[in-house]
Motif scaffolding. Structure first.
Motif, PDB file in Angstrom:
ATOM      1  N   ILE A 290     -46.287   0.148   8.067  1.00 34.21           N
ATOM      2  CA  ILE A 290     -45.717  -1.268   8.769  1.00 34.21           C
ATOM      3  C   ILE A 290     -44.183  -1.447   8.849  1.00 34.21           C
ATOM      4  N   LEU A 291     -43.396  -1.077   9.791  1.00 36.05           N
ATOM      5  CA  LEU A 291     -42.052  -1.227  10.448  1.00 36.05           C
ATOM      6  C   LEU A 291     -42.087  -1.895  11.041  1.00 36.05           C
ATOM      7  N   GLY A 292     -40.712  -2.718  10.906  1.00 32.75           N
ATOM      8  CA  GLY A 292     -40.606  -4.246  11.821  1.00 32.75           C
ATOM      9  C   GLY A 292     -39.158  -2.974  12.530  1.00 32.75           C
ATOM     10  N   THR A 293     -39.241  -3.656  14.267  1.00 29.41           N
ATOM     11  CA  THR A 293     -37.806  -3.667  14.768  1.00 29.41           C
ATOM     12  C   THR A 293     -37.904  -4.770  16.253  1.00 29.41           C
ATOM     13  N   ALA A 294     -37.070  -5.462  16.260  1.00 28.16           N
ATOM     14  CA  ALA A 294     -37.009  -6.155  17.414  1.00 28.16           C
ATOM     15  C   ALA A 294     -36.676  -5.088  18.437  1.00 28.16           C
ATOM     16  N   GLY A 295     -35.722  -4.634  18.903  1.00 28.93           N
ATOM     17  CA  GLY A 295     -35.079  -3.639  20.408  1.00 28.93           C
ATOM     18  C   GLY A 295     -35.381  -2.258  20.154  1.00 28.93           C
ATOM     19  N   GLY A 296     -36.238  -2.075  18.716  1.00 26.57           N
ATOM     20  CA  GLY A 296     -35.785  -0.435  19.293  1.00 26.57           C
ATOM     21  C   GLY A 296     -35.617   0.684  19.425  1.00 26.57           C
ATOM     22  N   GLY A 297     -35.508   1.850  19.847  1.00 26.73           N
ATOM     23  CA  GLY A 297     -34.646   2.493  20.287  1.00 26.73           C
ATOM     24  C   GLY A 297     -33.351   2.207  21.688  1.00 26.73           C
ATOM     25  N   LEU A 298     -32.950   0.864  21.154  1.00 27.00           N
ATOM     26  CA  LEU A 298     -31.512   0.309  22.699  1.00 27.00           C
ATOM     27  C   LEU A 298     -30.724   1.215  23.040  1.00 27.00           C
ATOM     28  N   ALA A 299     -30.327   2.133  22.064  1.00 26.12           N
ATOM     29  CA  ALA A 299     -29.361   3.201  22.806  1.00 26.12           C
ATOM     30  C   ALA A 299     -29.599   4.414  23.461  1.00 26.12           C
ATOM     31  N   SER A 300     -30.546   4.552  23.098  1.00 26.81           N
ATOM     32  CA  SER A 300     -31.488   5.610  24.224  1.00 26.81           C
ATOM     33  C   SER A 300     -32.328   4.910  25.372  1.00 26.81           C
ATOM     34  N   SER A 301     -32.275   3.720  25.095  1.00 22.82           N
ATOM     35  CA  SER A 301     -32.915   3.388  27.214  1.00 22.82           C
ATOM     36  C   SER A 301     -31.124   2.593  27.565  1.00 22.82           C
ATOM     37  N   GLU A 302     -29.764   2.726  26.556  1.00 21.57           N
ATOM     38  CA  GLU A 302     -29.103   2.166  27.465  1.00 21.57           C
ATOM     39  C   GLU A 302     -28.784   3.534  28.115  1.00 21.57           C
ATOM     40  N   ALA A 303     -28.392   4.421  27.301  1.00 26.75           N
ATOM     41  CA  ALA A 303     -27.815   5.685  27.558  1.00 26.75           C
ATOM     42  C   ALA A 303     -28.044   6.264  28.832  1.00 26.75           C
ATOM     43  N   ALA A 304     -29.401   5.599  28.786  1.00 25.40           N
ATOM     44  CA  ALA A 304     -30.301   6.441  29.931  1.00 25.40           C
ATOM     45  C   ALA A 304     -30.153   6.018  31.218  1.00 25.40           C
ATOM     46  N   TYR A 305     -30.280   4.655  31.001  1.00 26.55           N
ATOM     47  CA  TYR A 305     -29.756   3.601  32.410  1.00 26.55           C
ATOM     48  C   TYR A 305     -29.020   3.597  32.723  1.00 26.55           C
ATOM     49  N   HIS A 306     -27.464   3.763  32.085  1.00 28.33           N
ATOM     50  CA  HIS A 306     -26.382   3.832  31.961  1.00 28.33           C
ATOM     51  C   HIS A 306     -26.214   5.075  32.841  1.00 28.33           C
ATOM     52  N   ALA A 307     -27.074   6.594  32.846  1.00 30.92           N
ATOM     53  CA  ALA A 307     -27.150   8.072  32.997  1.00 30.92           C
ATOM     54  C   ALA A 307     -27.183   7.736  34.952  1.00 30.92           C
ATOM     55  N   VAL A 308     -28.384   6.978  34.873  1.00 32.25           N
ATOM     56  CA  VAL A 308     -29.440   7.184  36.341  1.00 32.25           C
ATOM     57  C   VAL A 308     -28.396   5.885  37.729  1.00 32.25           C
ATOM     58  N   PHE A 309     -27.965   4.752  36.936  1.00 29.73           N
ATOM     59  CA  PHE A 309     -27.593   3.734  37.024  1.00 29.73           C
ATOM     60  C   PHE A 309     -26.072   4.089  37.884  1.00 29.73           C
ATOM     61  N   ALA A 310     -25.293   4.431  36.176  1.00 31.31           N
ATOM     62  CA  ALA A 310     -23.909   4.019  36.774  1.00 31.31           C
ATOM     63  C   ALA A 310     -23.705   5.310  37.434  1.00 31.31           C
ATOM     64  N   GLU A 311     -24.178   6.485  36.803  1.00 32.11           N
ATOM     65  CA  GLU A 311     -23.838   8.123  36.955  1.00 32.11           C
ATOM     66  C   GLU A 311     -24.009   8.780  38.068  1.00 32.11           C
ATOM     67  N   GLY A 312     -24.901   8.127  38.431  1.00 38.60           N
ATOM     68  CA  GLY A 312     -25.768   8.462  39.742  1.00 38.60           C
ATOM     69  C   GLY A 312     -26.403   9.915  39.832  1.00 38.60           C
ATOM     70  N   ALA A 313     -27.195   9.926  37.639  1.00 32.87           N
ATOM     71  CA  ALA A 313     -27.188  11.362  37.204  1.00 32.87           C
ATOM     72  C   ALA A 313     -29.501  11.335  38.102  1.00 32.87           C
ATOM     73  N   ALA A 314     -28.772  12.742  37.773  1.00 31.84           N
ATOM     74  CA  ALA A 314     -30.522  12.576  38.448  1.00 31.84           C
ATOM     75  C   ALA A 314     -31.872  12.791  37.760  1.00 31.84           C
ATOM     76  N   ARG A 315     -30.986  12.952  36.378  1.00 35.57           N
ATOM     77  CA  ARG A 315     -32.380  12.606  35.228  1.00 35.57           C
ATOM     78  C   ARG A 315     -31.653  12.582  34.095  1.00 35.57           C
ATOM     79  N   VAL A 316     -32.595  12.102  32.759  1.00 41.10           N
ATOM     80  CA  VAL A 316     -32.092  11.560  31.744  1.00 41.10           C
ATOM     81  C   VAL A 316     -32.817  12.454  30.488  1.00 41.10           C
ATOM     82  N   HIS A 317     -31.938  12.701  29.416  1.00 37.41           N
ATOM     83  CA  HIS A 317     -32.699  13.269  28.338  1.00 37.41           C
ATOM     84  C   HIS A 317     -34.319  13.427  28.343  1.00 37.41           C
ATOM     85  N   PRO A 318     -35.098  14.373  27.733  1.00 33.48           N
ATOM     86  CA  PRO A 318     -35.983  14.318  28.223  1.00 33.48           C
ATOM     87  C   PRO A 318     -36.983  13.388  27.084  1.00 33.48           C
TER      88      PRO A 318
END
Lengths: 88, 399
Positions: B99-127
């Protein structure tokens, strides 16, 4: 670098198999890639060549126009997609 | 009911990449808060934090694990490996869980994906974006790494998450539902977006973390993980395991009040519940590891709660907040702070609260300031009070 050399480099990185041991006739199954490895390979190909590869593991059995079974098939598929204007 | 002991500990945090390094830093009262070095830092108004530096997952994890894991899950895997190693052979097994606790989970991964599709106009995010960002990822990776097929899940209760996780693992073993559990927390929120979000709430300090100080002006974010091996006591004794401490009780309550402001009554109720569960009288407690965030509101509320629970004894119980050293690890806070509790129970050293210039009269308890204090501690409380009024308090006894 040729498309083939780049495809081999990507497959080698994903599978851990030496690039020299991978040739045009090498089958993807022989590289020991699992489903995640295959998905990550497709992503790397798409990013490297600026293409979008039609592939949906959930739609198995459906006709595909991209041959992922061998290195030569991938190289031919990549070349064909690059020749095509980018899809909207 | 079964008794539950801690037989192994592991950590990655700004004070150290192992338990021995962290314990040494806690005993020294060394502060790991410093300037943040991350992309876009020039656009942040808060530029200090307790970042983990020098962390290299490569010696510990396979290339596949590294590719599949966000930083928060990598921290958890490395910390768990240290804990399992320390607990010795036979600590876990197929019936054991996580049993583990976390608040943000994989926040950096969410951020990288959002940045790619919103800011950079990327067509895809890491699978692997989904398996990286899911809050339960670290728990799943621990089950796979150690072959744990018993109860396994993640709890997300903001700043109380890892205390809830450890408390629930304790209850699971005590009830006989598992012979052993990995428990703790992991967090990697020191990202541009993560800091921006906290900045927006105006609770971060730009100057440092000084819990209970009259000049305190907010919390400082940290990151990392701590994972513990919890085990049924007779089983641990039978295999000759090192016993670091006994988890004697757990109390959890909700304020049912405000989404950010704390209520001293909720905190006091959680401390009373933990004491009652452990069968401990307030007079037996020799150390309180405070939630002590360094915000004006939390520290005042927490001290009022301690006075309410301890009454005339309140002034003689040593209290410290080690967030002044390792920062606020949010969902991993209680787990890393449990190391300070183990230091007090096991070695008779109370880690200090750093940075205090003069105590706030509202916080005039026996706050251990500046440098560590030697003291015989037979039992301790570890507090965690989350935004949204979710309170989780652990009660521990020396082994």
């Amino acid at each position: 670098m040729t498309i083939e050399a780049e495809v081999i480099a990507i497959l080698a990185r994903q599978s851990g198999v030496a690039p020299a041991a991978i040739g045009p006739e090498t089958g993807i199954d022989a590289l020991g890639l699992d489903s995640l490895g295959l998905v990550e390979t497709i992503f790397a190909l798409e990013e490297r060549f600026g293409i979008s590869i039609p592939f949906a593991p959930a739609a198995e059995g459906r006709e595909r126009d991209f041959d992922l079974s061998t290195v030569a098939g991938i190289v031919a598929g990549v070349a064909a997609l690059r020749a095509r204007p980018a899809a909207a | 009911m079964k008794r539950v002991v801690i037989t192994g500990a592991g950590t990655v945090n700004a004070l150290g990449l192992t338990v021995p390094d962290t314990i040494a830093a806690l005993a020294e009262g060394r502060c790991a808060i410093g300037p943040l070095d991350l992309p876009g830092a020039g656009r942040l108004s808060v530029r200090i934090g307790a970042a983990v530096t020098g962390f290299d997952p490569a010696p510990h994890l396979s290339p596949r694990q590294i590719s599949l894991c966000d930083r928060f899950a990598q921290f958890a895997l490395v910390a768990a490996a240290e804990a399992v190693q320390a607990a010795g052979p036979g600590a876990l097994g197929p019936g054991a869980g996580v049993i583990l606790g976390t608040a943000g989970g994989g926040l950096a991964s969410s951020e990288a994906a959002y940045h790619a599709v919103f800011a950079e106009g990327a067509a895809r995010v890491h699978p692997f974006t989904v398996p990286r960002l899911m809050a339960s990822a670290a728990t799943s990776h621990l089950t796979m790494a150690f072959g744990l097929k018993g109860p396994a899940f993640t709890v997300s209760t903001a700043c109380a998450a890892s205390n809830h996780a450890i408390g629930l693992a304790f209850q699971t073993i005590r009830a006989g539902a598992a012979p052993a559990m990995l428990a703790g927390g992991s967090e990697a929120m020191l990202t541009f977006g993560g800091i921006k979000a906290w900045e927006g709430l105006r609770v971060l300090s730009e100057t440092g973390c000084r819990p209970f100080c009259a000049s305190r002006d907010g919390m400082v974010m940290g990151e990392g993980a701590a994972v513990f091996v919890l085990e049924e006591r007779d089983r641990a004794l039978a295999r000759g395991a090192p016993i670091l401490a006994e988890i004697a009780g757990f109390g959890m309550t909700a304020d049912a009040g405000d989404i950010v402001a704390p209520d001293p009554e909720g905190a006091a109720a959680a401390m009373r519940a933990a004491l009652g569960d452990a069968g401990l009288a307030p007079s037996e407690i020799g150390y309180i590891n405070a939630h002590g965030t360094g915000t004006p509101l939390n520290d005042r509320s927490e001290c009022a709660a301690i006075r309410a629970v301890f009454g005339t004894d309140a002034g003689r119980v040593p209290v410290s907040s080690t967030k002044s050293l390792h920062g606020h690890l949010i969902g991993a806070a209680g787990a890393v702070e449990l190391l300070a509790v183990l230091l007090a129970l096991g070695q008779g050293v109370i880690a200090p609260t750093a940075g205090v210039r003069s105590l706030d009269p509202d916080c005039a308890l026996d706050v251990v300031c500046g440098q560590a204090r030697r003291a015989q501690v037979g039992a301790a409380l570890s507090n965690a009070f989350a935004f949204g009024g979710l309170n989780a308090v652990l009660a521990l006894r020396a082994a």
